[in-house]
Scaffold this active site. Structure first.
Site, mmCIF file in Angstrom:
data_model
loop_
_atom_site.group_PDB
_atom_site.id
_atom_site.type_symbol
_atom_site.label_atom_id
_atom_site.label_comp_id
_atom_site.label_asym_id
_atom_site.label_seq_id
_atom_site.Cartn_x
_atom_site.Cartn_y
_atom_site.Cartn_z
ATOM 1 C CB ALA A 34 54.728 -3.699 -23.939
ATOM 2 C CB CYS A 35 53.835 -1.694 -19.003
ATOM 3 S SG CYS A 35 54.599 -3.263 -18.229
ATOM 4 C CB THR A 36 49.900 1.312 -20.935
ATOM 5 O OG1 THR A 36 50.509 0.361 -21.725
ATOM 6 C CG2 THR A 36 49.200 2.906 -21.047
ATOM 7 C CB THR A 52 48.002 -2.635 -19.164
ATOM 8 O OG1 THR A 52 48.962 -1.879 -19.852
ATOM 9 C CG2 THR A 52 46.919 -2.464 -19.553
ATOM 10 N NE ARG A 247 51.709 -0.527 -25.996
ATOM 11 C CZ ARG A 247 52.638 -0.500 -24.596
ATOM 12 N NH1 ARG A 247 52.593 0.211 -23.890
ATOM 13 N NH2 ARG A 247 54.042 -0.683 -25.044
#
Length: 360
Positions: A34-36, A52, A247
């Site tokens: 994951a990442c945002t 992130t 998220r």
């Protein structure tokens, strides 16, 4: 007349919330790394963006400053040839500061014209069959290609007509990635390859990107929350887990309430506050019991003033780089800094060192 009690209203809200969260739970990809990314482009001070990096192991991030005039070969993954026919080869027009990943590609960065790029994971990515009429770029260098050659989002999108990202693997992990890009004007775009087709979502309104499902489905799921920003309170129900869909909602919600910053410090603090809110805590379960993927680092960028901020999740310190202070002329040395150093804090522009060999 029937009296509607607070308990009745609460039960109704909870029922609606459960229904929406159940639909979100149906979208749990098999490898939910994951990442945002969060963009703030409507304040009066500067265009700022944060992201992130969430991953089950260290991506070996190295802060790297590239001058103009770098010779690139998009067909190489390290020293291995991965694009044999019509690989993209180019000489960079613009200097940049980037965060590399495994020494094989660029995960995040800013160029001297104020174009920002963020590479995130998307399990659904499918670059399609090889189109040999387009120059092939191994996916780890896709974002670097745009930073090297485009000054704006519009220029970057025009360049996409000339290239095709190529799926590669490193330690059996495929480069199923998508990109978010933005520029100093506040323009934004999300780029995804789904079912072999490039999908582009272009406009200032595209502020948040996470992971699966693909972006159009993320937007559809977001609408189901029917968030009323005008009447929001601390009791407004929001999804609180670390899935990409949760998220996406939280980042979208909190970005809407960022207060007008008085200075760069407040602007960066605002975007990092949201990045921390959507970060994955150490030990948080992934999509299967016993699997983990905590946040490794966070970045924030002031695209207006060309400053790049970096924060290791296991460090109490934020460091930053002023890209305008580097010699980016062709022939200038490539400079690197390992951010995984507890002694680093504040402005580290002067702490970069020459490297004997550029990573790519």
């Amino acid at each position: 007349m029937m009296k509607v009690t607070t308990k009745v209203i609460s039960r109704a809200m909870c029922s609606a919330l459960v229904a929406v969260m159940f639909e979100f739970s149906l979208w749990q990809p098999p490898a939910a790394n994951a990442c945002t990314r969060i963009l703030w482009n409507d304040n009066k001070l500067a265009v700022v963006v944060g992201r992130t990096m969430d991953w089950p192991e260290s991506t070996e991030p190295i802060l790297t400053v590239f001058p103009r005039g770098m010779k690139r070969d998009g067909g190489l993954l390290g020293s291995k040839v991965v694009v044999k026919e019509n690989p993209a080869r180019w000489i960079s027009k613009y200097g940049s500061v980037v965060t590399t990943t495994y020494g094989m590609g660029t995960a995040d960065g800013l160029n001297e014209k104020g174009l920002g790029m963020h590479m995130l994971y998307l399990t659904a990515t499918d670059f399609g069959s090889r189109d040999r009429t387009k120059a092939g770029v191994q996916a780890g260098l896709w974002g670097q290609y745009l930073l090297d050659n485009a000054a704006t989002v519009k220029e970057a999108l025009a360049l996409m007509k000339q290239i095709q990202p190529i799926m590669v693997s490193l330690d059996e992990i495929k480069s199923t990635v998508h990109l978010a890009i933005e520029d100093a004007s506040g323009d934004s775009a999300i780029l995804e390859y789904v079912n072999g087709k490039l999908m582009v979502y272009h406009g200032r309104e595209y502020l948040v990107m996470t992971n699966d499902p693909p972006f159009d489905q993320q937007l559809a799921l977001l609408k189901k929350w029917n968030l009323n920003f005008a009447s929001a309170t601390r009791y407004t129900p929001l999804p609180g887990n670390v899935s990409p869909t949760d998220r996406f909602v939280r980042a979208t919600y909190y970005e809407r309430f960022l207060p007008e910053p008085k200075n760069q410090r407040e602007a960066i603090a605002g975007i990092l506050a949201i990045a921390r809110n959507v970060s994955v805590p150490f030990g948080a379960p992934n999509n299967a019991p016993g699997t983990l993927y905590n946040t490794e680092y966070r970045t924030a960028i002031d695209l207006t003033n060309k400053r790049y901020f970096f924060e290791m999740a296991n460090s109490p310190n934020v460091v930053w780089i002023d890209l305008t202070k580097f010699n980016l002329a062709p022939g200038a040395p490539v400079l690197v800094l390992d951010p995984d150093n507890i002694d680093l804090s504040g402005n580290v522009t002067g702490k970069f060192q020459r490297t004997a060999k550029a990573p790519f």
